[in-house]
Design a protein around this motif. Sequence first.
Motif, PDB file in Angstrom:
ATOM      1  N   HIS A  18      18.000 -23.780  11.638  1.00  0.00           N
ATOM      2  CA  HIS A  18      18.424 -25.031  11.022  1.00  0.00           C
ATOM      3  C   HIS A  18      18.293 -26.214  11.985  1.00  0.00           C
ATOM      4  O   HIS A  18      17.923 -27.319  11.582  1.00  0.00           O
ATOM      5  CB  HIS A  18      19.883 -24.926  10.570  1.00  0.00           C
ATOM      6  CG  HIS A  18      20.089 -24.129   9.325  1.00  0.00           C
ATOM      7  ND1 HIS A  18      20.775 -22.939   9.301  1.00  0.00           N
ATOM      8  CD2 HIS A  18      19.692 -24.367   8.046  1.00  0.00           C
ATOM      9  CE1 HIS A  18      20.804 -22.472   8.071  1.00  0.00           C
ATOM     10  NE2 HIS A  18      20.156 -23.317   7.291  1.00  0.00           N
ATOM     11  N   ALA A  19      18.640 -26.001  13.245  1.00  0.00           N
ATOM     12  CA  ALA A  19      18.751 -27.113  14.187  1.00  0.00           C
ATOM     13  C   ALA A  19      17.441 -27.881  14.325  1.00  0.00           C
ATOM     14  O   ALA A  19      17.425 -29.120  14.307  1.00  0.00           O
ATOM     15  CB  ALA A  19      19.208 -26.598  15.549  1.00  0.00           C
ATOM     16  N   VAL A  20      16.343 -27.164  14.471  1.00  0.00           N
ATOM     17  CA  VAL A  20      15.040 -27.825  14.602  1.00  0.00           C
ATOM     18  C   VAL A  20      14.711 -28.604  13.333  1.00  0.00           C
ATOM     19  O   VAL A  20      14.227 -29.745  13.385  1.00  0.00           O
ATOM     20  CB  VAL A  20      13.941 -26.791  14.910  1.00  0.00           C
ATOM     21  CG1 VAL A  20      12.559 -27.447  14.874  1.00  0.00           C
ATOM     22  CG2 VAL A  20      14.180 -26.144  16.271  1.00  0.00           C
ATOM     23  N   ASN A  21      14.990 -28.017  12.199  1.00  0.00           N
ATOM     24  CA  ASN A  21      14.668 -28.662  10.934  1.00  0.00           C
ATOM     25  C   ASN A  21      15.553 -29.879  10.665  1.00  0.00           C
ATOM     26  O   ASN A  21      15.105 -30.860  10.067  1.00  0.00           O
ATOM     27  CB  ASN A  21      14.784 -27.653   9.788  1.00  0.00           C
ATOM     28  CG  ASN A  21      13.813 -26.510   9.953  1.00  0.00           C
ATOM     29  OD1 ASN A  21      12.717 -26.688  10.484  1.00  0.00           O
ATOM     30  ND2 ASN A  21      14.209 -25.323   9.517  1.00  0.00           N
ATOM     31  N   VAL A  22      16.796 -29.814  11.103  1.00  0.00           N
ATOM     32  CA  VAL A  22      17.682 -30.987  10.971  1.00  0.00           C
ATOM     33  C   VAL A  22      17.139 -32.142  11.803  1.00  0.00           C
ATOM     34  O   VAL A  22      17.134 -33.302  11.353  1.00  0.00           O
ATOM     35  CB  VAL A  22      19.119 -30.622  11.374  1.00  0.00           C
ATOM     36  CG1 VAL A  22      19.959 -31.879  11.582  1.00  0.00           C
ATOM     37  CG2 VAL A  22      19.758 -29.739  10.304  1.00  0.00           C
ATOM     38  N   ASP A  23      16.659 -31.857  13.002  1.00  0.00           N
ATOM     39  CA  ASP A  23      16.070 -32.916  13.832  1.00  0.00           C
ATOM     40  C   ASP A  23      14.876 -33.547  13.131  1.00  0.00           C
ATOM     41  O   ASP A  23      14.685 -34.775  13.174  1.00  0.00           O
ATOM     42  CB  ASP A  23      15.637 -32.351  15.188  1.00  0.00           C
ATOM     43  CG  ASP A  23      16.816 -32.039  16.101  1.00  0.00           C
ATOM     44  OD1 ASP A  23      17.941 -32.514  15.821  1.00  0.00           O
ATOM     45  OD2 ASP A  23      16.608 -31.309  17.096  1.00  0.00           O
TER      46      ASP A  23
END
Length: 296
Positions: A18-23
């Motif tokens: 999720h973290a990469v995609n949120v960025d």
Amino acid sequence: MTDVLRVSMVQTTSHNTHAVNVDELRAAAAFAAEDGATMLAMPEAAGLMDRNKDHARAQITTEDQDPYIAACREEAAARGLWIHSGSCPIKSPDGRYLNHTVLVDPSGEIVARYDKIHLFDVFLEGRPATGESSRYAPGETAVLADTPFGPLGMTICYDLRFPHLYRDYALAGANVLFAPSAFTVPTGRAHWEVLLRARAIETGSYVVAAAQVGNHADGRVTWGHSLIVSPWGEVMADLGGEAPGQITLDLPLNAVESARRQIPNLKNARDYDFLRVPEGANAPTTQQKTPTGAFS
């Protein structure tokens, strides 16, 4: 109703966290706002693309706990944008997942939710069978969202192969149809553009199809070529099949009424009976026809 929808369409190579995609979502929202967009359109699986069952199970949660959906709401409110989230997997009550999209208004409120109705259970030659229904539950409801730009129809990827869904949206007044996707390379090369143009032409609607592209962290490869198609079937934007990208376009909404006035197929459709003639039989008379949808 607003005369023009200024939409910023995104093509991504989404990650298995999720973290990469949120960025990436936050960067796309910043670009859209700087470009004067009214709406941001993301691809299918923009929140999470992860075919590793154990790794995915540790991350997938409910809508209210999903970090990608939370980021969509935060960015919409911070930047005064409408955001179509594309999709992300969330937990389903039956233990599987839902391929889930939300439409967020500029206050950060979720105004519409849609779960992918048609699941990608296919058997491509030379490739392992794809059984999306083994991990995902199907949605049950077509969702039409009333907005300042008129009614917006919500679909996801494989839904594209079911024209009656798009026709139903158009008959209900939809002027823009969203089809966020993550097409495979073989099906993308053969079918992607022609299907999108057909759905636009058949319905006299804009089709906005943000897509995944390239080599993903979970091993998948996607076709790309995010498209915006006009109600006349013209490709207005194509982000190509090589890399992520983003484009902002104005969609004049009066083009929908113009296309439907010139070719009023939505009004010209007629009910009809369906007749099957057995092999070797003489052609029956019209009195032998059966009710619509029945086979004899």
